[in-house]
Design a protein around this motif. Structure first.
Motif, PDB file in Angstrom:
ATOM      1  N   ALA A 179       0.747  -1.485  -0.205  1.00 51.54           N
ATOM      2  CA  ALA A 179      -0.794   0.214   0.050  1.00 51.54           C
ATOM      3  C   ALA A 179       0.846   1.491   0.206  1.00 51.54           C
ATOM      4  O   ALA A 179       0.608   2.264  -0.468  1.00 51.54           O
ATOM      5  CB  ALA A 179      -0.817  -0.229   1.366  1.00 51.54           C
ATOM      6  N   GLU A 212       2.081  -1.085  -8.797  1.00 52.67           N
ATOM      7  CA  GLU A 212       0.331  -1.280  -8.824  1.00 52.67           C
ATOM      8  C   GLU A 212       0.493   0.391  -8.956  1.00 52.67           C
ATOM      9  O   GLU A 212       1.255   1.091  -8.353  1.00 52.67           O
ATOM     10  CB  GLU A 212      -0.777  -1.656  -7.591  1.00 52.67           C
ATOM     11  N   SER A 264      -1.718   1.831  -7.463  1.00 51.97           N
ATOM     12  CA  SER A 264      -2.347   2.880  -6.500  1.00 51.97           C
ATOM     13  C   SER A 264      -1.712   2.461  -4.806  1.00 51.97           C
ATOM     14  O   SER A 264      -2.084   3.188  -4.232  1.00 51.97           O
ATOM     15  CB  SER A 264      -3.296   1.539  -5.908  1.00 51.97           C
ATOM     16  N   SER A 299       1.006   3.945  -3.125  1.00 52.83           N
ATOM     17  CA  SER A 299       1.651   5.268  -2.413  1.00 52.83           C
ATOM     18  C   SER A 299       3.060   5.534  -2.173  1.00 52.83           C
ATOM     19  O   SER A 299       3.802   4.757  -1.476  1.00 52.83           O
ATOM     20  CB  SER A 299       0.719   5.935  -1.028  1.00 52.83           C
ATOM     21  N   LYS A 344      -2.857   7.215   1.654  1.00 55.21           N
ATOM     22  CA  LYS A 344      -4.320   7.955   0.512  1.00 55.21           C
ATOM     23  C   LYS A 344      -3.495   9.544   0.216  1.00 55.21           C
ATOM     24  O   LYS A 344      -3.388  10.178   1.545  1.00 55.21           O
ATOM     25  CB  LYS A 344      -5.467   7.389   0.431  1.00 55.21           C
ATOM     26  N   GLN A 393      -2.570  11.682  -5.186  1.00 62.51           N
ATOM     27  CA  GLN A 393      -2.084  10.407  -5.649  1.00 62.51           C
ATOM     28  C   GLN A 393      -2.821  10.250  -7.490  1.00 62.51           C
ATOM     29  O   GLN A 393      -3.752  10.570  -7.409  1.00 62.51           O
ATOM     30  CB  GLN A 393      -2.738   9.595  -4.863  1.00 62.51           C
ATOM     31  N   THR A 422      -2.941   5.810 -12.738  1.00 66.80           N
ATOM     32  CA  THR A 422      -3.688   5.080 -12.922  1.00 66.80           C
ATOM     33  C   THR A 422      -4.112   4.288 -14.155  1.00 66.80           C
ATOM     34  O   THR A 422      -2.861   4.554 -15.035  1.00 66.80           O
ATOM     35  CB  THR A 422      -5.194   5.666 -13.234  1.00 66.80           C
ATOM     36  N   ARG A 463     -12.927   1.115 -10.914  1.00 66.45           N
ATOM     37  CA  ARG A 463     -12.629   0.388 -10.203  1.00 66.45           C
ATOM     38  C   ARG A 463     -10.966  -0.328 -10.678  1.00 66.45           C
ATOM     39  O   ARG A 463     -10.417  -1.154  -9.686  1.00 66.45           O
ATOM     40  CB  ARG A 463     -13.866  -0.584 -10.258  1.00 66.45           C
ATOM     41  N   PRO A 499      -6.899   1.714 -11.108  1.00 66.94           N
ATOM     42  CA  PRO A 499      -5.672   1.595  -9.678  1.00 66.94           C
ATOM     43  C   PRO A 499      -4.962   0.753  -9.171  1.00 66.94           C
ATOM     44  O   PRO A 499      -4.222   1.134  -9.083  1.00 66.94           O
ATOM     45  CB  PRO A 499      -6.931   2.436  -8.332  1.00 66.94           C
ATOM     46  N   HIS A 500      -5.891  -0.110  -9.526  1.00 63.19           N
ATOM     47  CA  HIS A 500      -5.046  -2.303  -9.069  1.00 63.19           C
ATOM     48  C   HIS A 500      -4.177  -2.342 -10.594  1.00 63.19           C
ATOM     49  O   HIS A 500      -3.656  -4.125  -9.939  1.00 63.19           O
ATOM     50  CB  HIS A 500      -6.445  -2.890  -9.173  1.00 63.19           C
TER      51      HIS A 500
END
Length: 404
Positions: free
Chosen positions: A66, A90, A92, A94, A139, A143, A146, A256, A259-260
């Motif tokens: 994360a 990824e 997402s 940070s 978060k 950020q 994508t 959805r 971000p991943h």
């Protein structure tokens, strides 16, 4: 042993930590260790190392952390090195960067890369606490990274849209270490699952039907995992049944996913399909597959005119595929390019026996062992920014022959 059993028997990558830090000195290591303990991260990894060490570690993780803390002290070209690092994370994630130079220009450039914050040494607990602002998931409104949405369409049936898309997805996941979501948008059952050795769970229908329930857990349950980096959404609607998704369902689904995943590959149905029209407004890059025929040249022109009327139309590149061994009657590449009024990005050679075997067994088409696999590698390297290996002699000979 079939392909699914082989996948189940393979060892999984280390799931890794939710907080990962690579710093350049023991003092910073001690401070970050204490911060991680204070914030009570469920999993944390703090090491002394360089960006190359971080890249090596991240490529072995099943999921990116994360939060990633990275030290660029004594790094001659921090921006290019961080771009390499971003390629294996990824979107997402940070990222917080540590350095020795108090440089406003560098700070702004880092923010443009999607970095959350830049901390100047000496590192302290207070500095880390202020950077995180009490949010241990890191978060931030800054950020901005994508995933990229890429579409694949064809000028006619049988030009190899799914073969190319699935081959590229596999290569990006297995060789380039990118995280890929493959969406086969043929609702009545496309060929992607066969090529990848998977079975559909109708997950695409589920998420399009219940767009109001699109929380991350629901989307994740709907994906079928090929391995730790490649996931598939597909459907097998019974023949004779129709399905009309809600107006924003596809756009919400892609939001959805982005971000991943580094790339979301959309295998598009025929041009007249309503889902194709909806998807093209969300796609950033479109690969249009054509064969060297007059009909395909006409369809490229028709599709170009069609895109002119699409809001937020994607950038389009034409790929020329040779789906059968016979060259008789085919246009050469130069004449085809003149007919469509644009250059052909890449030619994919006929490699019949290899492709047929790979499809039947659900196995990858390896570069170095297949002319088609070599061409997929060229396409993947151009997309991901990896340095390309020299083109094999057969490929140079093919290009010279086709351009005559």
């Amino acid at each position: 042993m079939n392909t699914l059993l082989k996948l189940a028997a393979q060892p999984r990558r280390n799931p890794g930590a939710s907080f990962v830090a690579f710093v350049r000195d023991r003092h910073s290591e001690d401070v970050v260790q204490r911060f991680a303990q204070e914030q009570n991260f469920t999993q944390a990894l703090v090491k002394v190392g360089r960006i190359d060490d971080a890249i090596d570690h991240l490529t072995k993780m099943a999921r990116s952390p994360a939060v990633l803390l990275i030290d660029v002290s004594a790094t001659p070209m921090p921006l290019s090195e961080l771009a390499r690092l971003a390629a294996v994370c990824e979107p997402s994630v940070s990222v917080i960067v540590i350095g020795e130079t108090n440089d406003v220009g560098l700070y702004r450039n880092l923010l443009e890369l999607g970095v959350q914050d830049y901390l100047v040494k000496p590192l302290t607990l207070e500095l880390l606490q202020r950077s995180f602002g009490g949010n241990t998931q890191g978060k931030s409104a800054r950020q901005s990274r994508t995933g990229k949405v890429i579409g694949f369409a064809g000028t006619r049936g049988g030009v190899g849209v799914t073969t190319v898309a699935a081959g590229l997805a596999r290569h990006l996941a297995m060789v380039a270490h990118r995280r890929i979501a493959y969406v086969d948008m043929n609702l009545h059952g496309g060929a992607a699952n066969t090529l990848l050795g998977l079975k559909s769970n109708n997950g695409l229908l589920d998420v399009l039907r219940d767009a109001d329930r699109l929380d991350p857990q629901f989307v994740e349950r709907s994906l079928v995992a090929h391995d730790d980096r490649l996931f598939v959404l597909s459907a097998e609607l019974p023949y004779g049944e129709t399905f009309e998704p809600q107006e924003r369902a596809l756009a919400d689904l892609l939001e959805r996913l982005k971000p991943h995943f580094h790339y979301i590959l959309l295998d598009l149905p025929g041009h007249g399909h309503a889902l194709t029209h909806t998807a093209l407004a969300e796609v950033q890059l479109l690969y249009l597959l054509a064969d060297p025929s007059i009909h395909s040249a006409r369809e490229v022109l028709r599709f170009t005119r069609y895109l002119d009327g699409v809001d937020r139309a994607p950038s389009m590149s034409v790929l020329l595929n040779v789906p059968n061994a016979s060259q008789r009657g085919h246009l050469n590449t130069s004449d085809f390019a003149v007919a469509i009024g644009r250059n052909v990005l890449l030619e994919l050679p006929f490699d019949g026996a290899v492709l047929a075997t790979a499809e039947n067994l659900g196995e990858p088409i390896a570069p170095g062992k297949s002319r088609f696999g070599d061409a997929i590698q060229v396409l993947a390297d151009g997309l991901s920014g990896r340095p390309s290996a020299p083109a094999p002699r057969w490929y140079k000979s093919l290009l010279q022959k086709r351009r005559r």
